[in-house]
Design a protein around this motif. Structure first.
Motif, PDB file in Angstrom:
ATOM      1  N   ALA A  56      11.383   3.118   5.522  1.00  0.00           N
ATOM      2  CA  ALA A  56      12.524   4.041   5.447  1.00  0.00           C
ATOM      3  C   ALA A  56      13.034   4.166   4.014  1.00  0.00           C
ATOM      4  O   ALA A  56      13.442   5.247   3.577  1.00  0.00           O
ATOM      5  CB  ALA A  56      13.634   3.560   6.372  1.00  0.00           C
ATOM      6  N   VAL A  57      13.035   3.067   3.269  1.00  0.00           N
ATOM      7  CA  VAL A  57      13.444   3.105   1.864  1.00  0.00           C
ATOM      8  C   VAL A  57      12.529   4.048   1.080  1.00  0.00           C
ATOM      9  O   VAL A  57      12.997   4.909   0.320  1.00  0.00           O
ATOM     10  CB  VAL A  57      13.416   1.692   1.239  1.00  0.00           C
ATOM     11  N   LEU A  58      11.233   3.887   1.272  1.00  0.00           N
ATOM     12  CA  LEU A  58      10.271   4.724   0.537  1.00  0.00           C
ATOM     13  C   LEU A  58      10.391   6.191   0.936  1.00  0.00           C
ATOM     14  O   LEU A  58      10.270   7.090   0.100  1.00  0.00           O
ATOM     15  CB  LEU A  58       8.847   4.207   0.774  1.00  0.00           C
ATOM     16  N   LYS A  59      10.652   6.441   2.205  1.00  0.00           N
ATOM     17  CA  LYS A  59      10.865   7.822   2.665  1.00  0.00           C
ATOM     18  C   LYS A  59      12.084   8.420   1.986  1.00  0.00           C
ATOM     19  O   LYS A  59      12.063   9.591   1.569  1.00  0.00           O
ATOM     20  CB  LYS A  59      11.014   7.846   4.184  1.00  0.00           C
ATOM     21  N   GLU A  82       0.833  -1.211   0.000  1.00  0.00           N
ATOM     22  CA  GLU A  82       0.000   0.000   0.000  1.00  0.00           C
ATOM     23  C   GLU A  82       0.864   1.256   0.000  1.00  0.00           C
ATOM     24  O   GLU A  82       0.568   2.228  -0.708  1.00  0.00           O
ATOM     25  CB  GLU A  82      -0.924  -0.010   1.211  1.00  0.00           C
ATOM     26  N   ALA A  83       1.938   1.242   0.791  1.00  0.00           N
ATOM     27  CA  ALA A  83       2.823   2.412   0.873  1.00  0.00           C
ATOM     28  C   ALA A  83       3.498   2.679  -0.465  1.00  0.00           C
ATOM     29  O   ALA A  83       3.715   3.848  -0.841  1.00  0.00           O
ATOM     30  CB  ALA A  83       3.858   2.204   1.972  1.00  0.00           C
ATOM     31  N   ILE A  84       3.838   1.622  -1.175  1.00  0.00           N
ATOM     32  CA  ILE A  84       4.449   1.782  -2.501  1.00  0.00           C
ATOM     33  C   ILE A  84       3.460   2.451  -3.457  1.00  0.00           C
ATOM     34  O   ILE A  84       3.810   3.377  -4.195  1.00  0.00           O
ATOM     35  CB  ILE A  84       4.905   0.420  -3.042  1.00  0.00           C
ATOM     36  N   ARG A  85       2.214   1.998  -3.440  1.00  0.00           N
ATOM     37  CA  ARG A  85       1.205   2.613  -4.316  1.00  0.00           C
ATOM     38  C   ARG A  85       0.965   4.067  -3.940  1.00  0.00           C
ATOM     39  O   ARG A  85       0.676   4.901  -4.815  1.00  0.00           O
ATOM     40  CB  ARG A  85      -0.107   1.819  -4.254  1.00  0.00           C
ATOM     41  N   ASP A  86       1.100   4.387  -2.663  1.00  0.00           N
ATOM     42  CA  ASP A  86       0.832   5.753  -2.195  1.00  0.00           C
ATOM     43  C   ASP A  86       1.810   6.773  -2.772  1.00  0.00           C
ATOM     44  O   ASP A  86       1.468   7.964  -2.864  1.00  0.00           O
ATOM     45  CB  ASP A  86       0.875   5.824  -0.664  1.00  0.00           C
ATOM     46  N   ILE A  87       3.019   6.342  -3.126  1.00  0.00           N
ATOM     47  CA  ILE A  87       3.961   7.314  -3.687  1.00  0.00           C
ATOM     48  C   ILE A  87       3.772   7.478  -5.198  1.00  0.00           C
ATOM     49  O   ILE A  87       4.517   8.217  -5.840  1.00  0.00           O
ATOM     50  CB  ILE A  87       5.428   6.965  -3.355  1.00  0.00           C
ATOM     51  N   ALA A  88       2.761   6.801  -5.737  1.00  0.00           N
ATOM     52  CA  ALA A  88       2.370   6.941  -7.148  1.00  0.00           C
ATOM     53  C   ALA A  88       3.555   6.824  -8.104  1.00  0.00           C
ATOM     54  O   ALA A  88       3.857   7.754  -8.866  1.00  0.00           O
ATOM     55  CB  ALA A  88       1.650   8.278  -7.357  1.00  0.00           C
TER      56      ALA A  88
END
Length: 291
Positions: A283-286, A86-92
């Protein structure tokens, strides 16, 4: 970073409860050879282990590869989504490349592909669109069981198609598929249309995580090596993009041999410390968002 390009492997699925990769291996062996005549051993590279299982089974039980890969497709389809998906999809992301066969990253099973051509076995153009993101299943997907890339033979065929696309030119009969190689088209000054996931490795920044990049991934290591040679040796086309590989800080020492090889191939390695797997991926996505 707005709308990044990501290359994601199977480790993000390990946060979800359910079947592990080792469980899947056991299931494959038991499905093909219930008498237990094949022994799992970590020293056996998986593409060759797959060939051992299949070739033994085809002689003993007359199983077809279509049956085996359909069984595997059903198994991986049940992998559950988790908060990281879900977090990956959130960064579009603009594009997600994945070695995974199932559609946990998409969040839904796509009704149809969005590829330049319809590939039955290999995955040079295999693309789906869900929301704002294009998803590229570079090792096949569970809706097309014969595309699932597991064995040594399949890896060899995939690499052949990749090298044709990048270096020597394709042999596809479809008029839509480019006939000239990627290198030749770039050299001629043509604008690339994101027809294939291979284009990005020479033109766009890519963030790689959740992917162990074991050396059995011969297709991906060839691509990294060819890109680096193009940049530092041949200089036929300009290669100005960056590749980033993320790794948990706790594994840096034990993975030094792999990090050295990635660095030699012009991949920037970023280590991130985190108390657990889920925190690490957050943390990676951030970090990607902040670039």
């Amino acid at each position: 970073m707005k709308n990044p390009i990501l290359l994601i492997g199977n480790d993000i699925n390990n946060i979800s409860k359910g079947q592990s990769w080792k469980d899947l291996l056991n299931d494959i062996v038991n499905f093909c050879l219930p008498d237990g005549c094949i022994q799992l051993d970590d020293r056996k590279p998986f593409p060759l282990l797959y060939e051992e299982v299949f070739l033994t089974a085809i002689r003993q039980t007359r199983i077809s590869e279509t049956e085996l890969k359909t069984f595997i497709a059903r198994k991986v389809q049940v992998i559950a989504q988790n908060e990281v998906h879900e977090a990956i999809r959130d960064i579009a992301p603009a594009h997600i490349l994945t070695t995974n066969y199932e559609f946990s990253l998409e969040g839904v099973s796509p009704s149809q592909h969005d590829s330049l051509i319809n590939e039955r076995v290999f995955s040079i153009f295999r693309r789906y669109k869900v929301g704002p993101t294009f998803y590229w299943h570079i090792h096949g997907d569970c809706l097309n069981p014969l595309s699932i890339n597991l064995g040594f033979e399949h890896y060899g065929g995939q690499l052949q198609q990749m090298r044709n696309y990048v270096v020597s030119g394709t042999t596809y009969t479809s008029r839509q598929a480019p006939k000239q190689s990627l290198v030749q088209r770039v050299k001629n000054g043509e604008t690339l249309r994101d027809d294939s996931w291979l284009d990005f490795f020479f033109t766009r920044d890519i963030h790689i995580f959740g992917l162990s990049l074991d050396f059995v991934e011969t297709d991906l290591w060839w691509l990294l090596t060819y890109r680096a040679r193009q940049k530092f040796q041949r200089n036929t086309i300009p290669v100005k993009n960056a590749l980033y590989y993320y790794i948990p800080a706790e594994f840096v020492q034990s993975a030094r041999f792999k990090i050295d090889m990635l660095t030699a191939n012009d991949v920037k390695v970023i280590d991130i410390a985190a108390p657990d797997k889920q925190s690490y991926y957050q943390a990676v996505l951030k970090r990607i968002r902040s670039l």
